[in-house]
Design a protein around this motif. Structure first.
Motif, mmCIF file in Angstrom:
data_model
loop_
_atom_site.group_PDB
_atom_site.id
_atom_site.type_symbol
_atom_site.label_atom_id
_atom_site.label_comp_id
_atom_site.label_asym_id
_atom_site.label_seq_id
_atom_site.Cartn_x
_atom_site.Cartn_y
_atom_site.Cartn_z
ATOM 1 N N THR A 181 0.950 -1.130 -0.080
ATOM 2 C CA THR A 181 -0.126 -0.052 0.046
ATOM 3 C C THR A 181 0.768 1.249 0.056
ATOM 4 O O THR A 181 0.699 2.286 -0.618
ATOM 5 N N VAL A 193 1.055 4.067 -3.050
ATOM 6 C CA VAL A 193 0.779 5.624 -2.846
ATOM 7 C C VAL A 193 1.943 6.317 -3.440
ATOM 8 O O VAL A 193 1.581 7.320 -4.158
ATOM 9 N N CYS A 200 -5.899 0.359 -2.044
ATOM 10 C CA CYS A 200 -5.337 0.148 -0.901
ATOM 11 C C CYS A 200 -6.343 -0.597 0.335
ATOM 12 O O CYS A 200 -5.996 -1.562 1.108
#
Length: 580
Positions: free
Chosen positions: A90, A94, A289
């Motif tokens: 995750t 990002v 996510c």
């Protein structure tokens, strides 16, 4: 009752099959609706949605395309086997979204291109563009067979649906609504299917946690066996999952998808403004996510249920990728309809990926191979050609399934192949954007060399794995202490030794390190080869061209050439640096 996976109770009821059928029917109806609304009037409408698609469905489509059925089955299994390090993906997601949204994708948007590979022709030449397009099409041809066959292998064990039958259904439905409805049908069906994914996972988590007695036992049982692990900072590149491999390697893996893959670029470009396109990308990040974290929770809940009787070690199941379907039928099997809902969610993941890739490949074939030959093709004819390409590519991908079904080791081999392609393509785009002196020769040499080397690495690693010399040494320990408890449902179980030994055998230590390197580094290696070699070859060829052209050139002509070169460089910066 026998304890092999072939004798699992077939718990699917007519309610489960009905839910599954409704999912496929809804997807088909969405395609029919958009075909009726005129999605086929022009290639701009069919492939790009008229560049005026809403933010929410595009974001959900991006997320659904990113999360395939393989992820829904594989991510929980990964956490079950190896612990929670997987969720570091995750973080890399990002970082990659930030880089893709603010560096790569604005270039494509401002150039008003349709195919991402058009940039390579603008920056280099037509040959480089065609090479990248061929690699993309071949990669997707193999990738689609993985997306379809992987879940079907596992789901056959719990549904009784024959593997080729389920794959045939997937390709038939997906090719139908993609071919007739275009990008609008793909985006809206992706949205519906993504909601199905979320719903099926949440229901599974709620029932699983209830069965084991709440969140307390889930945490305690995983913590006591070191599955709650978030800070593995081992610098050994052969360790499958560490902070470094998941953040750095994961970053470039996600970049190959979000920054330069046509499937993503196409959705970015269907938005009316650049601002809306960026919002859709960041919204997609939240959804992706969320799915990764939920899949991680499923893995923890699975282990908390089987902490004292691992079904894989006890040979209740044959392969690790059957753990999730086994868990689904074990937890939800007594509630007609719920297993069907989960299977619908899994197949929704496969449908969303298949449809997105089919539409992207159709666009690439039209723009990179057909239009340059027939530049005056009428819009209606072009739309029909694109539909034909979608259909033919769907049939070709389905035919690849027979090869995958016959040769089981090709699954891992094809995944390595996909990683090799991703690195080489990401490398050539990065070369064009960040290296001002890069030329077509350097781009082609770098891309092809990266592809060739990574193909050798991937295939060699698969041969080593299939021979048993290389294997995952990171797997956690398991227990079969209380397996007789399964006698009530599955009969007596043959108890086998614990296979979760974390030591590395001497013969594995002796294998060439590149063959043992984590798959998460594959994209990084491929990209660096394409980038570094491309830059060096460009420097060398530019120097040689300068020397050869300056020999016997009059001084006045040389001054004129210098002025022209400066003007060309300034124009080139419009495509590279000025857009960063």
């Amino acid at each position: 009752m026998a304890t092999t996976s072939d004798s699992w109770p077939k718990l699917f009821t007519w309610v489960d099959y009905l839910l599954f059928a409704v999912t496929l029917l809804v997807s088909s109806l969405v395609g029919i609706y958009h075909a009726w609304r005129g999605a086929s009037d022009s290639t701009s409408e069919y492939l790009m949605g008229g560049r005026k698609m809403p933010i929410f469905p595009v974001a959900m489509s991006l997320a659904a395309s990113s999360i395939s059925a393989t992820t829904l089955l594989g991510a929980p299994t990964e956490v079950y086997l190896n612990g929670t390090m997987y969720v570091w993906l995750t973080v890399s997601a990002v970082l990659s979204i930030a880089a893709a949204t603010h560096v790569y994708l604005p270039i494509f948007y401002r150039l008003k291109i349709v195919s991402a590979n058009q940039y390579l022709e603008i920056r280099f030449n037509l040959v480089v563009r065609r090479l990248a397009s061929v690699l993309f099409v071949v990669k997707q041809l193999l990738y689609l067979s993985i997306v379809a066959i992987g879940p079907s292998w596992a789901l056959r064990q719990v549904t009784g649906i024959h593997t080729l039958a389920s794959v045939g259904i997937l390709f038939a439905v997906c090719t139908f609504y993609t071919a007739i409805g275009g990008i609008k049908a793909v985006v809206w069906t992706d949205t519906i299917q993504f909601v199905m994914m979320y719903g099926s996972i949440i229901i599974l988590i709620i029932k699983g946690v209830y069965d084991v007695g709440g969140w307390g036992p889930v945490w305690e049982r995983n913590y006591n066996t070191s599955r709650i692990e978030l800070l593995n900072i081992d610098i050994d590149p052969t360790t499958p999952h560490t902070v470094w491999s998941l953040v750095i390697g994961g970053f470039f893996y996600w970049m190959s998808w979000y920054a330069v893959d046509q499937t993503t670029v196409q959705r970015f470009l269907v938005m009316k403004t650049l601002r809306k396109a960026k919002i859709s990308m960041w919204s997609n990040l939240v959804a992706v996510c969320g799915i990764i974290l939920l899949c991680g929770v499923v893995g923890l809940v699975m282990y908390s249920k089987y902490f004292d009787c691992d079904p894989l070690t006890a040979k209740v199941i044959d392969k690790a990728d059957q753990i999730v379907p086994f868990f689904v039928m074990d937890v939800l099997g007594d509630f007609p309809g719920l297993p069907g809902l989960f299977v619908a969610g899994i197949f929704s993941g496969a449908l969303s990926t298949l449809s997105s890739v089919l539409n992207a490949v159709a666009l690439i074939v039209l723009e990179d191979f057909i239009r340059p030959v027939f530049p005056n093709m009428r819009e209606r004819t072009a739309t029909r050609v694109v539909k034909g390409v979608s259909f033919v590519f769907g049939v070709l991908s389905f035919s690849m399934v027979f090869l995958v079904a016959q040769i089981k080791t090709i699954l891992d081999a094809t995944l390595s192949f996909d990683g090799a392609m991703a690195g080489s393509i990401l490398g050539v785009f990065t070369l064009g954007i960040f290296v001002p002196w890069a030329n077509p020769i350097g781009a082609a040499v770098g891309m092809l060399t990266a592809f060739g080397f990574m193909m050798w690495l991937g295939l060699s690693a698969q041969i080593a794995k299939s021979s048993g010399v290389v294997h995952n040494s990171q797997t956690k320990s398991f227990s079969i202490e209380n397996c007789p408890a399964y006698n009530e449902s599955f009969g007596s179980l043959p108890i086998s030794p614990n296979w979760g030994n974390s030591s590395i055998p001497d013969e594995q230590q002796a294998v060439f390190i590149l063959l043992r390197i984590s798959y998460l580094w594959y994209t990084v290696i491929g990209m660096l080869i394409a980038l570094v070699l491309g830059a060096l070859v460009s420097l060398l060829t530019n120097a040689l061209n300068t020397v050869s052209r300056s020999i016997d050139m009059p001084a006045e002509q040389l001054r004129d050439r210098t002025v022209i070169r400066k003007l060309s460089t300034a124009d080139e910066n419009r495509v590279t640096g000025s857009l960063l």
